[in-house]
Design an enzyme around this catalytic site. Structure first.
Site, PDB file in Angstrom:
ATOM      1  N   LEU A  10       0.839  -1.196   0.000  1.00  0.00           N
ATOM      2  CA  LEU A  10       0.000   0.000   0.000  1.00  0.00           C
ATOM      3  C   LEU A  10       0.876   1.249   0.000  1.00  0.00           C
ATOM      4  CD1 LEU A  10      -2.552  -1.116   2.741  1.00  0.00           C
ATOM      5  CD2 LEU A  10      -2.716  -1.413   0.272  1.00  0.00           C
ATOM      6  N   ARG A  17       1.173  13.779   7.550  1.00  0.00           N
ATOM      7  CA  ARG A  17       1.975  14.163   8.713  1.00  0.00           C
ATOM      8  C   ARG A  17       3.457  14.391   8.394  1.00  0.00           C
ATOM      9  NH1 ARG A  17      -0.538   9.249  11.986  1.00  0.00           N
ATOM     10  NH2 ARG A  17      -0.990   8.623   9.837  1.00  0.00           N
TER      11      ARG A  17
HETATM   12  C1  UD1 Z   1      -2.722   1.947   9.367  1.00  0.00           C
HETATM   13  C2  UD1 Z   1      -3.708   0.952   9.999  1.00  0.00           C
HETATM   14  C3  UD1 Z   1      -3.422   0.877  11.482  1.00  0.00           C
HETATM   15  C4  UD1 Z   1      -1.983   0.494  11.721  1.00  0.00           C
HETATM   16  C5  UD1 Z   1      -1.021   1.431  10.985  1.00  0.00           C
HETATM   17  C6  UD1 Z   1       0.385   0.900  11.043  1.00  0.00           C
HETATM   18  C7  UD1 Z   1      -5.732   1.079   8.632  1.00  0.00           C
HETATM   19  C8  UD1 Z   1      -7.152   1.555   8.581  1.00  0.00           C
HETATM   20  N1  UD1 Z   1      -5.050   1.397   9.753  1.00  0.00           N
HETATM   21  O1  UD1 Z   1      -3.007   3.227   9.914  1.00  0.00           O
HETATM   22  O2  UD1 Z   1      -4.284  -0.067  12.090  1.00  0.00           O
HETATM   23  O3  UD1 Z   1      -1.691   0.479  13.088  1.00  0.00           O
HETATM   24  O4  UD1 Z   1      -1.394   1.536   9.609  1.00  0.00           O
HETATM   25  O5  UD1 Z   1       1.304   1.811  10.530  1.00  0.00           O
HETATM   26  O6  UD1 Z   1      -5.294   0.437   7.729  1.00  0.00           O
HETATM   27  N2  UD1 Z   1      -2.628   3.970   1.871  1.00  0.00           N
HETATM   28  C9  UD1 Z   1      -3.099   3.755   0.594  1.00  0.00           C
HETATM   29  N3  UD1 Z   1      -4.331   4.220   0.266  1.00  0.00           N
HETATM   30  C10 UD1 Z   1      -5.138   4.861   1.143  1.00  0.00           C
HETATM   31  C11 UD1 Z   1      -4.641   5.073   2.459  1.00  0.00           C
HETATM   32  C12 UD1 Z   1      -3.392   4.604   2.790  1.00  0.00           C
HETATM   33  O7  UD1 Z   1      -2.424   3.176  -0.252  1.00  0.00           O
HETATM   34  O8  UD1 Z   1      -6.244   5.243   0.759  1.00  0.00           O
HETATM   35  C13 UD1 Z   1      -1.263   3.487   2.220  1.00  0.00           C
HETATM   36  C14 UD1 Z   1      -0.336   4.596   2.665  1.00  0.00           C
HETATM   37  O9  UD1 Z   1       0.387   5.110   1.546  1.00  0.00           O
HETATM   38  C15 UD1 Z   1       0.587   3.884   3.654  1.00  0.00           C
HETATM   39  C16 UD1 Z   1      -0.270   2.767   4.190  1.00  0.00           C
HETATM   40  O10 UD1 Z   1      -1.368   2.620   3.307  1.00  0.00           O
HETATM   41  O11 UD1 Z   1       1.712   3.330   3.040  1.00  0.00           O
HETATM   42  C17 UD1 Z   1      -0.765   3.075   5.594  1.00  0.00           C
HETATM   43  O12 UD1 Z   1      -1.491   4.264   5.556  1.00  0.00           O
HETATM   44  P1  UD1 Z   1      -1.504   5.292   6.755  1.00  0.00           P
HETATM   45  O13 UD1 Z   1      -2.362   6.426   6.388  1.00  0.00           O
HETATM   46  O14 UD1 Z   1      -0.124   5.593   7.205  1.00  0.00           O
HETATM   47  O15 UD1 Z   1      -2.283   4.397   7.859  1.00  0.00           O
HETATM   48  P2  UD1 Z   1      -2.312   4.606   9.406  1.00  0.00           P
HETATM   49  O16 UD1 Z   1      -3.255   5.713   9.725  1.00  0.00           O
HETATM   50  O17 UD1 Z   1      -0.946   4.725   9.953  1.00  0.00           O
HETATM   51 CA    CA Z   2       1.103   4.620   9.031  1.00  0.00          CA
END
Ligand code: UD1
Ligand code: CA
Length: 465
Positions: A10, A17
């Site tokens: 992902l 942030r």
């Molecule tokens: C996410 C998890 C959380 C976990 C944390 C660990 C979910 C809902 N939550 O939260 O439980 O503890 O990661 O770091 O999954 N991304 C996409 N598309 C999107 C949103 C995000 O590809 O629409 C990717 C981001 O680029 C990133 C990863 O997913 O690489 C995680 O996204 P991020 O927004 O950092 O999630 P957290 O809020 O940290």
């Molecule tokens: Ca994260």
């Protein structure tokens, strides 16, 4: 491993942030982008064709940053959550039987062993999913792990949705999931954006599977530093430090002495031979390869270079895309610009710059010289202050110097120029014409001596004051 393994990374989010215009996964730690670190771990468990990276924010830049050929990409045009990202990938990933390994793209410290363990657990126990968990001192921001009486994971609650009680849970979701692929794709449409952020949470899959009476097992990993997710530049700095330490340790265990490990920056792909000594504040970047029994002096910055065995690099050398032959000595304060080649036992001393230049075996340029677009034979002495004038304001021109040539100090060699084997250039010469083999070339005004001139001048000045 018996089952087919498909990996989804992902990487579509901006990473608000980070306060950056650049997508989060493009930020660098330990000499590579966050995403390339995650990919490197994934490539340990499956083939490039079985890895799909979800891109969205700065999709083109993220695609271009990936160094491995064969990786697939799926586009998530609008970032509506980690669950939505998977929905966008459905058409790109082969959705048949096997394992579906989903990795957050922002965890650069992930070790391949952990992925292998996760896959092993899932294969052995044949549950709907196995997910990695870890216990952290400060769980703020992470999804919290809820367990049932039997120790299985019953749900992941996101920070924003957690009750005060749940907020105290220190076991968190680092974002590494291994699903049974068929089960995952059969239920993924059940994820709904029923939360404050109106996002599709991948983490809701756990509860969904439970509702269908399917089990999700935890794999508790003890070393939480390996699972750090990067959200801010503070975490990026922590990851950088840990990755640097990891590489330095790997080299030390393989027989390299590093005098001050916390001060060096050695990129992942760098190779260093045994009994080489690396002094403080050295940077070895890119695809640099250093042989055995070398010494890399303090403060040197070396990128994409090939350094043979027994080479001495004295402090503060800056070198890029160059090669250094066996037992050569470079520096201190020397600069090798791209395409500099210092052959076996050659010497390059302080304030010498080489660019697109070959310096032959045993040749020396010990002080203050610029050698550009040159081919220099063996056993040559380049005197202090020698300059190849390779540029006429429009074009670059070559200089060719044969074997055993002596170039006197402060010589100016106006290119294009050829100096034959064994020739001798008088100090201070401006050489504009070809110099034949074994001849002496003097290109300077002859010295004029005026006896007693200085004394007479002093007396004159004294009289007139
Ligand atoms: C996410 C998890 C959380 C976990 C944390 C660990 C979910 C809902 N939550 O939260 O439980 O503890 O990661 O770091 O999954 N991304 C996409 N598309 C999107 C949103 C995000 O590809 O629409 C990717 C981001 O680029 C990133 C990863 O997913 O690489 C995680 O996204 P991020 O927004 O950092 O999630 P957290 O809020 O940290
Ligand atoms: Ca994260």
């Amino acid at each position: 491993m018996s089952q087919a393994i498909r990996v989804v990374i992902l990487a579509a989010g901006l990473g608000t942030r980070m306060k950056s215009r650049r997508a989060k996964v493009l930020h660098e730690a330990g000499g590579d982008t966050i995403l390339n670190h995650v990919l490197r771990a994934a490539l340990n468990v499956t083939r490039p064709e079985d890895i799909t990276v979800i891109v969205g924010y700065q999709a083109d830049e993220v695609r271009d940053s990936v160094k491995t050929a064969g990786i697939r990409f799926a586009e998530q045009h609008e970032q509506k959550g980690t669950g939505h990202a998977l929905l966008c990938a459905r058409g790109v990933i082969d959705t048949e039987k096997g394992l579906l390994l989903i990795l957050n793209g922002d965890g650069p410290l992930l070790k391949p062993q952990t992925l292998r363990k996760l896959i092993g657990e899932q294969e052995q126990n044949d549950r709907a999913a196995t997910i990695v968990t870890t216990v952290v001192p400060d769980p703020t921001g992470y999804g919290r792990i809820l367990r049932d009486e039997s120790g299985m994971v019953s749900a992941i609650v996101e920070q924003k949705a957690a009750s005060p009680d749940q907020l105290t849970i220190q076991e968190i979701n680092p974002g590494l999931y291994c699903f049974d692929a068929e089960t995952f794709w059969a239920h993924v449409d059940e994820i709904r954006p029923n939360n404050a952020a109106n996002e599709y949470y991948l983490t809701d899959m756990i509860e969904i599977l439970r509702r269908h009476g399917l089990a999700v097992a935890p794999l508790l990993v003890a070393d939480e530093t390996e699972l750090l997710g990067i959200n801010t530049r503070i975490e990026l700095a922590v990851a950088n430090k840990l990755l640097r330490a990891r590489k330095a340790e790997e080299l030390m265990l393989s027989g390299v002495t590093i005098e001050n490990p916390e001060s060096v920056a050695i990129d992942m792909a760098v190779e260093v031979g045994p009994d080489t000594i690396i002094q403080a504040n050295v940077q070895l970047r890119g695809r640099t390869r250093v042989g055995a029994e070398c010494r890399i002096g303090a403060g040197s910055v070396i990128r994409d270079c090939d350094i043979a065995d027994g080479v001495t690099i004295l402090p503060y050398v800056v070198a890029e895309a160059s090669t250094v032959g066996k037992k050569a000595s470079i520096g201190p304060f020397a600069r090798l610009r791209p395409d500099a080649h210092a052959d076996e036992s050659s010497h390059i001393g302080n304030f010498v710059e080489l660019k697109k230049t070959y310096l032959g075996k045993g040749s020396k340029a010990n002080h203050l010289a610029y050698l550009g677009d040159s081919e220099i034979g063996s056993g040559v002495n380049i005197g202090a202050g020698t300059i190849t004038c390779n540029y006429d304001g429009a074009k670059k021109h070559p200089t060719k110097i044969g074997d055993q040539v002596f170039v006197g100090s402060n010589s100016t060699l106006v290119a294009p120029i050829t100096i034959g084997d064994g020739a001798y250039i008088a100090a201070g010469s401006v050489i504009t014409k070809q110099v034949e083999q074994d001849s002496l070339a003097i290109g300077r005004a002859y010295q004029v001596d005026k006896p007693s001139w200085a004394r007479r001048r002093r007396e004159q000045i004294k009289k007139s004051s």
